[in-house]
Design a protein around this motif. Structure first.
Motif, PDB file in Angstrom:
ATOM      1  N   ILE A 207      29.651 -23.601 -76.174  1.00 16.46           N
ATOM      2  CA  ILE A 207      27.982 -23.324 -75.426  1.00 16.46           C
ATOM      3  C   ILE A 207      27.059 -23.059 -76.549  1.00 16.46           C
ATOM      4  O   ILE A 207      25.911 -23.337 -76.266  1.00 16.46           O
ATOM      5  CB  ILE A 207      28.345 -22.127 -74.435  1.00 16.46           C
ATOM      6  CG1 ILE A 207      28.532 -20.911 -75.322  1.00 16.46           C
ATOM      7  CG2 ILE A 207      29.087 -22.512 -73.541  1.00 16.46           C
ATOM      8  CD1 ILE A 207      28.208 -19.628 -74.103  1.00 16.46           C
TER       9      ILE A 207
ATOM     10  N   ARG B 187      23.766 -10.432 -70.933  1.00 19.77           N
ATOM     11  CA  ARG B 187      22.892 -11.220 -70.273  1.00 19.77           C
ATOM     12  C   ARG B 187      22.888 -11.614 -68.806  1.00 19.77           C
ATOM     13  O   ARG B 187      21.987 -11.735 -68.363  1.00 19.77           O
ATOM     14  CB  ARG B 187      22.620 -12.435 -71.304  1.00 19.77           C
ATOM     15  CG  ARG B 187      22.054 -12.604 -72.634  1.00 19.77           C
ATOM     16  CD  ARG B 187      22.103 -13.588 -73.313  1.00 19.77           C
ATOM     17  NE  ARG B 187      21.753 -13.459 -74.855  1.00 19.77           N
ATOM     18  CZ  ARG B 187      21.514 -14.278 -75.832  1.00 19.77           C
ATOM     19  NH1 ARG B 187      22.075 -15.582 -75.444  1.00 19.77           N
ATOM     20  NH2 ARG B 187      21.254 -14.113 -77.015  1.00 19.77           N
ATOM     21  N   PHE B 188      24.176 -12.117 -68.674  1.00 20.20           N
ATOM     22  CA  PHE B 188      24.368 -12.428 -67.147  1.00 20.20           C
ATOM     23  C   PHE B 188      24.221 -11.323 -66.306  1.00 20.20           C
ATOM     24  O   PHE B 188      23.414 -11.401 -65.381  1.00 20.20           O
ATOM     25  CB  PHE B 188      25.690 -12.975 -67.361  1.00 20.20           C
ATOM     26  CG  PHE B 188      25.984 -14.315 -67.854  1.00 20.20           C
ATOM     27  CD1 PHE B 188      25.125 -14.925 -68.270  1.00 20.20           C
ATOM     28  CD2 PHE B 188      27.482 -14.395 -68.551  1.00 20.20           C
ATOM     29  CE1 PHE B 188      25.466 -16.127 -69.122  1.00 20.20           C
ATOM     30  CE2 PHE B 188      27.603 -15.683 -69.054  1.00 20.20           C
ATOM     31  CZ  PHE B 188      26.620 -16.482 -69.470  1.00 20.20           C
TER      32      PHE B 188
ATOM     33  N   LYS C 136      26.310 -26.345 -67.447  1.00 18.32           N
ATOM     34  CA  LYS C 136      24.644 -26.803 -68.077  1.00 18.32           C
ATOM     35  C   LYS C 136      24.938 -27.304 -69.549  1.00 18.32           C
ATOM     36  O   LYS C 136      24.243 -28.429 -69.817  1.00 18.32           O
ATOM     37  CB  LYS C 136      23.860 -25.525 -68.455  1.00 18.32           C
ATOM     38  CG  LYS C 136      23.343 -25.224 -66.941  1.00 18.32           C
ATOM     39  CD  LYS C 136      22.218 -23.789 -67.235  1.00 18.32           C
ATOM     40  CE  LYS C 136      21.861 -23.486 -65.928  1.00 18.32           C
ATOM     41  NZ  LYS C 136      20.846 -22.178 -65.982  1.00 18.32           N
ATOM     42  N   LYS C 137      25.891 -26.762 -70.289  1.00 16.30           N
ATOM     43  CA  LYS C 137      26.253 -27.226 -71.624  1.00 16.30           C
ATOM     44  C   LYS C 137      26.668 -28.604 -71.415  1.00 16.30           C
ATOM     45  O   LYS C 137      26.300 -29.992 -72.363  1.00 16.30           O
ATOM     46  CB  LYS C 137      26.895 -26.395 -72.333  1.00 16.30           C
ATOM     47  CG  LYS C 137      27.372 -27.036 -73.951  1.00 16.30           C
ATOM     48  CD  LYS C 137      26.039 -26.977 -74.564  1.00 16.30           C
ATOM     49  CE  LYS C 137      26.364 -27.387 -76.388  1.00 16.30           C
ATOM     50  NZ  LYS C 137      24.993 -27.310 -76.983  1.00 16.30           N
TER      51      LYS C 137
ATOM     52  N   LEU D 198      26.714 -12.133 -74.179  1.00 12.94           N
ATOM     53  CA  LEU D 198      26.513 -13.089 -72.964  1.00 12.94           C
ATOM     54  C   LEU D 198      26.739 -12.073 -71.966  1.00 12.94           C
ATOM     55  O   LEU D 198      26.019 -12.680 -70.721  1.00 12.94           O
ATOM     56  CB  LEU D 198      27.535 -14.223 -73.145  1.00 12.94           C
ATOM     57  CG  LEU D 198      27.139 -15.469 -73.698  1.00 12.94           C
ATOM     58  CD1 LEU D 198      28.436 -16.422 -73.862  1.00 12.94           C
ATOM     59  CD2 LEU D 198      25.907 -16.010 -73.148  1.00 12.94           C
TER      60      LEU D 198
ATOM     61  N   HIS E 197      28.430 -17.074 -63.741  1.00 14.89           N
ATOM     62  CA  HIS E 197      27.598 -17.407 -64.876  1.00 14.89           C
ATOM     63  C   HIS E 197      28.224 -17.964 -65.943  1.00 14.89           C
ATOM     64  O   HIS E 197      27.541 -18.831 -66.670  1.00 14.89           O
ATOM     65  CB  HIS E 197      26.905 -16.105 -65.166  1.00 14.89           C
ATOM     66  CG  HIS E 197      26.046 -15.042 -64.495  1.00 14.89           C
ATOM     67  ND1 HIS E 197      24.886 -15.853 -63.974  1.00 14.89           N
ATOM     68  CD2 HIS E 197      26.038 -14.013 -63.656  1.00 14.89           C
ATOM     69  CE1 HIS E 197      24.130 -14.789 -63.076  1.00 14.89           C
ATOM     70  NE2 HIS E 197      25.288 -13.812 -62.757  1.00 14.89           N
TER      71      HIS E 197
ATOM     72  N   THR F 201      30.565 -12.344 -63.192  1.00 15.06           N
ATOM     73  CA  THR F 201      30.181 -12.757 -64.379  1.00 15.06           C
ATOM     74  C   THR F 201      30.811 -14.328 -64.594  1.00 15.06           C
ATOM     75  O   THR F 201      30.339 -15.201 -65.387  1.00 15.06           O
ATOM     76  CB  THR F 201      30.657 -12.167 -65.620  1.00 15.06           C
ATOM     77  OG1 THR F 201      32.226 -11.632 -65.372  1.00 15.06           O
ATOM     78  CG2 THR F 201      29.800 -10.728 -65.809  1.00 15.06           C
TER      79      THR F 201
ATOM     80  N   ARG G 103      27.002 -21.608 -67.134  1.00 12.97           N
ATOM     81  CA  ARG G 103      26.494 -21.997 -68.604  1.00 12.97           C
ATOM     82  C   ARG G 103      27.361 -23.012 -69.196  1.00 12.97           C
ATOM     83  O   ARG G 103      26.715 -23.941 -69.802  1.00 12.97           O
ATOM     84  CB  ARG G 103      26.786 -20.643 -69.382  1.00 12.97           C
ATOM     85  CG  ARG G 103      26.261 -20.566 -71.001  1.00 12.97           C
ATOM     86  CD  ARG G 103      24.795 -20.807 -71.021  1.00 12.97           C
ATOM     87  NE  ARG G 103      24.304 -20.947 -72.245  1.00 12.97           N
ATOM     88  CZ  ARG G 103      24.026 -20.023 -73.178  1.00 12.97           C
ATOM     89  NH1 ARG G 103      24.202 -18.697 -72.591  1.00 12.97           N
ATOM     90  NH2 ARG G 103      23.770 -20.012 -74.301  1.00 12.97           N
TER      91      ARG G 103
END
Length: 583
Positions: free
Chosen positions: A325, A20-21, A109-110, A17, A102, A99, A106
């Motif tokens: 998540i 990705r961030f 958003k979840k 993760l 992010h 991070t 995330r």
């Protein structure tokens, strides 16, 4: 072992993760860790080279200049290592800030994908609470994995290779000593995972009692501060006892492991002395190995007792964040429909963790361009029916059809609502209203017109900057009365593009005369719209095309005001009861 592999699994997921961030920043962090590990191994090799060179200089078999060059090289590598450590520490702090943004995004958003009903479920609320707490440690878990792979593993592999060249038994002995440490951390991981599960409800309880103490207005008037203090400290004591037991168990295990480690260190020292006496290794090699083993023990202690020990304590929380998540949720494509006809067929509903049905076998048809008033006593199911109609809560039984399509498949972007418990957004007046439809280009004439209709006077002394006035005390804005906040909530609901709107007690904080004027305004604004008005003041329900009367989760009557008065039923009883207060 199962918990250990879970720890590895969630550490890897957490690290993926983070990559990705912030991919390039995480790669740079890994590079710093790798170079720092290499620098320590080079110091060991140069230390042996230096001592061997110094011995040869003392025997007059080598020039002192070579010895000085090696010494300078050793100092240079040491300085580079310290610089890398400082840069890595500072860079990790910066990376954490990057991070964290992010991680929270995330998480939000979840949460945004969850149904509104989830927020009525205690289990779901606990899951969110655990995930929020776990998000605070997700970056730390990934840093531990990166440091383990790129710093510690690099150092241990290179150092073990160096020790193996001197004596294979040395490298094997060093690694064998840390097996008890490995086992102890598996036990710790399991213990702290259990601690997280049992402590979360207690932590929420403490937070609730703390909020009751902080909300001093009502608590002080009631004289209940001392009572809530007792509840808070009682819950806190139970929570602290759980943590204390887990910490005592952890430290007892570490004490046993520490004794084993010291004994192992003595065995290795004994082996080194034997190798020197047998002249199988040089004095320089002895000094370098002694220093390297000391550093191996320091780093092993750091990674096992501190890093992995911290990870063991927080694994349960990170586990909760990752599980949350990545939790599979059914993703449905929604159909956009104009809301012309809504039908409820045998709709019943009960809240999570409750056996009582709040709505019972509701059958209702709402046609386009009608204003419907819903009335009834407190607890009759009015607000719950409103949330069902908005698609916020799915029915427990039955179905809702919009234009003969299940509401589950309908995109509700053309719905709007004003609730009695509205949000007081700490932002400008313009943002407070226009947040209802952020995709729409702001039409200032429309916003001004809505404000005039709802009774928000932009030229008042309070709203010194008009629509750009910042409201709310949180960020040093102006504070408004309850009625003024409610008008803003109403303006927000009307600003949104809609063909179906629900007004749930939208004027409870506004005086009766102004309330009557506002309802007349609603009636005009809702022309060619489908509108539901929920109110306790039955006199205002007269503006509706039809009135629905609810009692104990059932629709008991429906009709116009005059029709219901002539029936001499529940509506007339409620109307007459209220009328007594005015005549």
């Amino acid at each position: 072992m199962e918990n250990f592999w879970k720890f590895i699994s969630y550490s890897i997921k957490s690290t993926i993760l983070m990559f990705r961030f912030e991919p390039w920043r995480m790669l740079l962090k890994s590079l710093f860790a790798f170079l720092y590990g290499v620098s320590w191994t080079l110091q060991i090799v140069l230390l042996q080279t230096f001592f061997d060179s110094a011995q040869r200089v003392s025997e007059n078999t080598e020039n002192i200049s070579n010895c000085l060059v090696i010494l300078l090289g050793m100092i240079l590598i040491y300085c580079i290592g310290q610089i890398l450590q400082g840069v890595d520490t500072c860079y990790s702090e910066i990376l954490y800030i990057k991070t964290k943004k992010h991680i929270n995004l995330r998480l939000f958003k979840k949460i945004d994908t969850m149904s509104s009903l989830s927020f009525e479920d205690i289990d779901e609320l606990e899951k969110i609470n655990k995930a929020i707490n776990g998000g605070n440690f997700a970056f730390g878990a990934s840093v531990i994995l990166i440091d383990t792979i790129f710093f510690y593993s690099t150092y241990f592999i290179l150092t073990s290779g160096y020790l193996y060249t001197l004596s294979p038994l040395l490298s094997v002995s060093v690694l064998a000593i840390f097996i008890p440490c490995f086992i102890s951390n598996i036990i710790e991981t399991k213990g702290f995972k259990n601690l997280e599960e049992t402590s979360t409800p207690m932590r929420r309880e403490c937070e609730y009692y703390e909020s009751c103490i902080i909300d001093t207005r009502e608590t002080r008037i009631l004289g209940a501060t001392h009572y809530f203090n007792q509840l808070y400290f009682s819950s806190l004591k139970k929570l602290n006892m759980l943590v204390l037991k887990a910490q005592l168990k952890k430290n007892l295990i570490r004490l046993i492991v520490g004794v084993i480690t010291i004994l192992g260190y003595g065995v290795i020292l004994f082996m080194l002395v034997k190798l020197v006496l047998k002249q199988e290794i040089t004095v320089g090699a002895f000094s370098a190995v002694l220093a390297s083993i000391s550093m191996v023990f320091t780093f092993m202690s750091d990674i096992i007792s501190e890093r992995i020990g911290w990870a063991a304590e927080t694994m349960g929380t990170v586990d909760n964040y990752i599980s949350f998540i990545f939790e599979d949720k059914k993703s449905d494509s929604k159909i956009y429909q104009d809301t012309r006809n809504i039908k409820l067929q045998d709709v019943s509903f009960k809240y999570p963790c409750s056996e009582k049905e709040v709505l019972k076998n509701i059958n209702l048809s709402l046609t386009d361009n009608k204003t419907i008033a819903i009335v009834g006593e407190n607890g009759s199911g009015k607000s719950t029916l409103a949330k069902i109609l908005l698609g916020l809560y799915p029915p427990t039984r039955g179905q809702i059809l919009v234009n003969d399509i299940s509401m589950c498949d309908i995109d509700s972007r053309n719905y709007s609502a004003v609730f009695q418990k509205f949000c007081k957004y700490q932002m400008t007046l313009k943002e407070n209203i226009c947040i209802a439809d952020i995709s729409k280009n702001i039409d200032y004439d429309e916003v001004h017109n809505i404000c005039n209709q709802i009774g928000i006077t932009l030229s008042s002394d309070k709203l010194v900057n008009g629509l750009d006035t910042f409201i709310g005390r949180e960020f040093d804005g102006i504070e408004l009365s309850g009625g003024q906040w409610q008008r803003i909530a109403i303006a927000r609901g009307i600003y949104r593009e809609y063909d179906f709107i629900i007004l749930d007690e939208p004027t409870s904080a506004i005086d009766p005369l102004e309330e009557f004027n506002l309802y007349n305004t609603f009636s005009k604004l809702c022309t060619e719209k489908t509108a539901i008005i929920i109110t306790h003041r039955l006199g205002l329900a007269k503006i509706a095309d039809a009135i629905i009367v609810m009692k104990e989760g059932n629709i008991v009557e429906m009709g116009t005001h005059s029709e219901l008065i002539s029936k001499d039923g529940e509506y007339k009883h409620l109307f007459d009861t209220q009328s007594k207060w005015y005549f």
